[in-house]
Write an enzyme that holds these catalytic residues in place. Structure first.
Site, PDB file in Angstrom:
ATOM      1  N   GLU A 260       0.840  -1.197   0.000  1.00 56.50           N
ATOM      2  CA  GLU A 260       0.000   0.000   0.000  1.00 56.50           C
ATOM      3  C   GLU A 260       0.877   1.249   0.000  1.00 56.50           C
ATOM      4  O   GLU A 260       1.496   1.595   1.026  1.00 56.50           O
ATOM      5  CB  GLU A 260      -0.934   0.018   1.225  1.00 56.50           C
ATOM      6  N   ASP A 464       2.070 -14.121  13.095  1.00 58.09           N
ATOM      7  CA  ASP A 464       0.933 -14.783  12.472  1.00 58.09           C
ATOM      8  C   ASP A 464      -0.050 -13.674  12.068  1.00 58.09           C
ATOM      9  O   ASP A 464      -0.729 -13.092  12.912  1.00 58.09           O
ATOM     10  CB  ASP A 464       0.306 -15.744  13.491  1.00 58.09           C
ATOM     11  N   HIS A 555      -2.031  10.061  -0.806  1.00 56.64           N
ATOM     12  CA  HIS A 555      -2.278   8.772  -1.467  1.00 56.64           C
ATOM     13  C   HIS A 555      -2.116   8.892  -2.975  1.00 56.64           C
ATOM     14  O   HIS A 555      -1.692   7.949  -3.635  1.00 56.64           O
ATOM     15  CB  HIS A 555      -3.655   8.227  -1.080  1.00 56.64           C
TER      16      HIS A 555
HETATM   17  P1  NAP Z   1       5.906 -22.775  18.777  1.00 57.48           P
HETATM   18  O1  NAP Z   1       7.034 -22.527  17.829  1.00 57.48           O
HETATM   19  O2  NAP Z   1       4.977 -23.897  18.479  1.00 57.48           O
HETATM   20  O3  NAP Z   1       6.437 -22.970  20.265  1.00 57.48           O
HETATM   21  C1  NAP Z   1       7.424 -22.169  20.808  1.00 57.48           C
HETATM   22  C2  NAP Z   1       8.649 -23.030  21.083  1.00 57.48           C
HETATM   23  O4  NAP Z   1       9.741 -22.213  21.490  1.00 57.48           O
HETATM   24  C3  NAP Z   1       8.398 -24.010  22.207  1.00 57.48           C
HETATM   25  O5  NAP Z   1       8.956 -25.234  21.837  1.00 57.48           O
HETATM   26  C4  NAP Z   1       9.147 -23.405  23.376  1.00 57.48           C
HETATM   27  O6  NAP Z   1       9.642 -24.381  24.254  1.00 57.48           O
HETATM   28  C5  NAP Z   1      10.296 -22.733  22.675  1.00 57.48           C
HETATM   29  N1  NAP Z   1      10.911 -21.597  23.393  1.00 57.48           N
HETATM   30  C6  NAP Z   1      12.246 -21.390  23.514  1.00 57.48           C
HETATM   31  N2  NAP Z   1      12.504 -20.251  24.162  1.00 57.48           N
HETATM   32  C7  NAP Z   1      11.321 -19.703  24.463  1.00 57.48           C
HETATM   33  C8  NAP Z   1      10.947 -18.517  25.130  1.00 57.48           C
HETATM   34  N3  NAP Z   1      11.841 -17.649  25.621  1.00 57.48           N
HETATM   35  N4  NAP Z   1       9.641 -18.241  25.264  1.00 57.48           N
HETATM   36  C9  NAP Z   1       8.714 -19.091  24.777  1.00 57.48           C
HETATM   37  N5  NAP Z   1       9.012 -20.253  24.155  1.00 57.48           N
HETATM   38  C10 NAP Z   1      10.299 -20.566  23.984  1.00 57.48           C
HETATM   39  O7  NAP Z   1       5.125 -21.411  18.874  1.00 57.48           O
HETATM   40  P2  NAP Z   1       3.766 -21.082  19.578  1.00 57.48           P
HETATM   41  O8  NAP Z   1       3.894 -19.664  19.941  1.00 57.48           O
HETATM   42  O9  NAP Z   1       3.383 -22.051  20.624  1.00 57.48           O
HETATM   43  O10 NAP Z   1       2.751 -21.232  18.401  1.00 57.48           O
HETATM   44  C11 NAP Z   1       2.765 -20.255  17.400  1.00 57.48           C
HETATM   45  C12 NAP Z   1       2.366 -20.903  16.125  1.00 57.48           C
HETATM   46  O11 NAP Z   1       1.114 -21.518  16.303  1.00 57.48           O
HETATM   47  C13 NAP Z   1       2.198 -19.897  15.032  1.00 57.48           C
HETATM   48  O12 NAP Z   1       2.852 -20.350  13.882  1.00 57.48           O
HETATM   49  C14 NAP Z   1       0.732 -19.869  14.817  1.00 57.48           C
HETATM   50  O13 NAP Z   1       0.416 -19.577  13.514  1.00 57.48           O
HETATM   51  C15 NAP Z   1       0.322 -21.247  15.188  1.00 57.48           C
HETATM   52  N6  NAP Z   1      -1.076 -21.371  15.538  1.00 57.48           N
HETATM   53  C16 NAP Z   1      -1.485 -22.450  16.193  1.00 57.48           C
HETATM   54  C17 NAP Z   1      -2.804 -22.581  16.512  1.00 57.48           C
HETATM   55  C18 NAP Z   1      -3.245 -23.741  17.245  1.00 57.48           C
HETATM   56  O14 NAP Z   1      -4.387 -23.763  17.628  1.00 57.48           O
HETATM   57  N7  NAP Z   1      -2.389 -24.723  17.471  1.00 57.48           N
HETATM   58  C19 NAP Z   1      -3.732 -21.628  16.175  1.00 57.48           C
HETATM   59  C20 NAP Z   1      -3.287 -20.531  15.532  1.00 57.48           C
HETATM   60  C21 NAP Z   1      -1.974 -20.411  15.219  1.00 57.48           C
HETATM   61  P3  NAP Z   1       8.668 -25.038  25.370  1.00 57.48           P
HETATM   62  O15 NAP Z   1       7.479 -25.601  24.659  1.00 57.48           O
HETATM   63  O16 NAP Z   1       9.482 -26.070  26.020  1.00 57.48           O
HETATM   64  O17 NAP Z   1       8.256 -23.974  26.332  1.00 57.48           O
END
Ligand code: NAP
Length: 571
Positions: A260, A464, A555
């Site tokens: 945009e 996301d 714009h």
């Molecule tokens: P993730 O990449 O699935 O989990 C984060 C990972 O990073 C975990 O393994 C965590 O370890 C690790 N980690 C390392 N250092 C960290 C820190 N300082 N803080 C937090 N975590 C740390 O990401 P997510 O945030 O859980 O999920 C995001 C994704 O889910 C996006 O791609 C999104 O689009 C997608 N999503 C999922 C759903 C659903 O319903 N499942 C819905 C919408 C979107 P630990 O687990 O050991 O803590």
């Protein structure tokens, strides 16, 4: 470093450890091959680009060879010129798989090349910058033998094509073969290319731009399925933006990915005003994300008994949930009895991750324990009460989802006049009218255009993007102060951002977060503050543009391609 090495009569350029290239040509008098001096400017698994000290002769006389260790088999020893710029003596050559070579050898070469060129790429950054557009053209299709291509196409067609199915009322019902089977193709360069080629052929479309990859596709596993390439969205930078946050302090240049026109310009205007006014103050009020399973019992009385049970068993439930994660912490559970059904909000902090995957896994584990103990009539992991990627009054007005955050600034009257040629009273008046109009429209959240800035930052920084739906539900307000200056604020109750997990590790996304020093652990709140301050900047700038009547002009000037404006003027 790229080192030049001597080998017989030819000059070989060391493009990466163990990989040398020679550029030679037949001399006009029919003499032996003469070598050309030069240097490699970029190497990717698809090919190599290089500068020579003089323009190359016509293609028919050219020979580009690679010298690879025997361990690669006979996969590759040649390249052919894919593009040329004789003016700058800059050329690009595509690798050519030798006839009869095994794909396995090619894969081995590519993976070793990706590995080996990492350090070289760092050292050739200046060259890469110089050649800009042209280096990207190197990421063209890898040439493979016709037999291999046919084999791979058959495999892809088989996976993606329609297969013959059953007959129904005389009509043959065709169905698409299971997506799961496509998984077997993997995330190699070759798999991505062959899927893209198949799709291009099938739809008669050139997918050249989609195919320009700057990173190993295997790094995208977990982010995408059925990978064919990348979407290129232009990235601009807005700023400088001074922030006096609890986590973000100092001056920031904010990357924004958008198509945009006028968007980055608008945000830059607002950011500069905020910076000259002393900076945006930002506060994270709450940081919590939740998921809401639903349980169904015999009647409302049983629902009530279940809620009492939950309260007395919280520690056990918390223990079960936290077994699955180091960073997800179940802070509380919040039951909502509807009737014989009960929604239970599992509320977590998730460190620096957005956390949806994390809390899904944790809550499933906790619910296994709950369901096996209380045995509800029905149970579903998600009820939609959390309104993830949806707008809900519950999240907006009371609960919040993700980070609840406020940004505000006081803009001195004189500064506002000097930069935007507008008074605080005119801004406050417009803000009032805009509020009234938004109320009549029944808008959830009242803001000028927060979704614009949020989306652009989300795309640039690997967030996301669907979370813009909830994150943009914010209220922007402005009023005059007792001293006659302008007070502007933005409250975002549902900001969903992360600096770990999801898409933040991918190439451009990681780079954009790094520009803000917001990549990785310990940075999520800092990033949230930068995002909120940016939204504030956009709100001030767009309101001022509307009040001063410059909105449409901006714009017209920045939001249209030059030739389109020409047509507009002539018409
Ligand atoms: P993730 O990449 O699935 O989990 C984060 C990972 O990073 C975990 O393994 C965590 O370890 C690790 N980690 C390392 N250092 C960290 C820190 N300082 N803080 C937090 N975590 C740390 O990401 P997510 O945030 O859980 O999920 C995001 C994704 O889910 C996006 O791609 C999104 O689009 C997608 N999503 C999922 C759903 C659903 O319903 N499942 C819905 C919408 C979107 P630990 O687990 O050991 O803590």
């Amino acid at each position: 470093m790229i080192n030049k090495t001597e080998n017989g009569r030819r000059n070989y350029f060391r493009v990466a450890e163990k990989i040398d290239i020679a550029v030679s040509y037949k001399e006009k008098n029919g003499g032996g091959p003469a070598s050309i001096d030069g240097r490699v400017s970029n190497i990717s698994p698809a090919g190599v680009s290089f500068f020579t000290h003089k323009p190359l002769p016509p293609l028919s006389q050219l020979k580009i060879e690679f010298k690879l260790p025997e361990s690669y088999g006979n996969a590759l020893s040649r390249a052919k010129v894919a593009w040329r710029d004789d003016h700058t003596s800059h050329y690009g050559a595509q690798f050519v798989l030798n006839e009869g070579a095994r794909l396995l050898d090619l894969e081995k070469f590519l993976s070793e090349l990706s590995h080996n060129t990492l350090s070289d790429r760092r050292n050739t950054q200046t060259d890469d910058q110089q050649i800009g557009r042209r280096t990207n053209e190197m990421d063209k299709a890898i040439e493979i033998t016709s037999e291999e291509r046919r084999r791979m196409f058959r495999r892809i067609s088989d996976l993606w094509g329609l297969e013959r199915g059953t007959r129904h009322k005389g009509q043959e019902i065709r169905r698409i073969k299971s997506f799961q089977r496509a998984k077997g193709l993997g995330y190699t360069y070759e798999a991505v290319q062959i899927q893209r080629e198949w799709l291009g052929n099938h739809t008669g479309t050139s997918l050249r731009h989609i195919g320009i990859l700057s990173q190993d596709p295997s790094q995208m596993q977990g982010n995408i399925e059925n990978l064919i390439g990348v979407a290129q969205v232009p990235i601009g930078v807005a700023g400088p933006l001074k922030i006096n946050g609890e986590h973000a302090q100092g001056q920031f240049f904010v990357p924004m990915a958008t198509t945009e026109g006028a968007l980055v310009y608008t945000y830059t205007q607002g950011m500069q005003l905020i910076s000259l006014a002393g900076g945006a103050n930002v506060y994270v009020l709450k940081d919590e994300i939740n998921i809401s399973p639903i349980f169904v019992f015999e009647n409302a009385k049983a629902s009530q008994r279940f809620v009492s049970w939950l309260e007395s068993n919280f520690e056990r439930i918390k223990g079960e949930a936290e077994k699955t994660t180091r960073h997800g912490k179940l802070s509380r559970i919040e039951p909502h009895i509807f009737d014989r059904s009960v929604v239970v909000k599992f509320c977590y902090t998730t460190g620096d991750a957005m956390g949806l995957n994390m809390i899904n896994i944790a809550t499933e584990q906790a619910c296994k324990y709950i369901v096996s103990t209380v045995r509800p009539e029905e149970f579903y992991m998600r009820s939609n009460f959390s309104s993830v990627k949806k707008v809900s009054a519950h999240n907006y007005t009371v609960a919040g989802f993700g980070k609840m955050i406020i940004a505000d600034v006081i803009v001195p009257r004189k500064l506002l006049k000097r930069l935007f040629d507008v008074s605080p009273e005119a801004m406050a008046r417009y803000c009032h009218l805009s509020f009234v109009s938004s109320a009549h429209a029944g808008m959830v959240g009242m803001n000028g255009h927060s979704a614009n800035g949020l989306t652009a930052i989300f795309i640039a920084c690997g967030q996301d993007v669907a979370n813009v739906v909830d994150s943009q539900v914010s209220v922007s307000a402005c009023e005059t102060t007792k001293s006659g200056d302008l007070y502007v604020s933005v409250k975002i109750p549902n900001l969903v951002v992360a600096t770990v997990g999801g898409g933040v590790d991918l190439g451009t996304q990681r780079e954009c977060l790094s520009i803000l020093d917001c990549y990785g652990p310990g940075k999520a709140k800092k990033f949230a503050e930068v995002v909120a301050a940016s939204v504030l900047a956009g709100e001030i700038a767009v309101a001022a543009a509307i009040v001063t009547g410059t909105f449409v002009d901006a714009h017209k000037k920045y939001g249209r391609k030059p030739n389109k404006m020409q047509i507009g003027r002539n018409a």
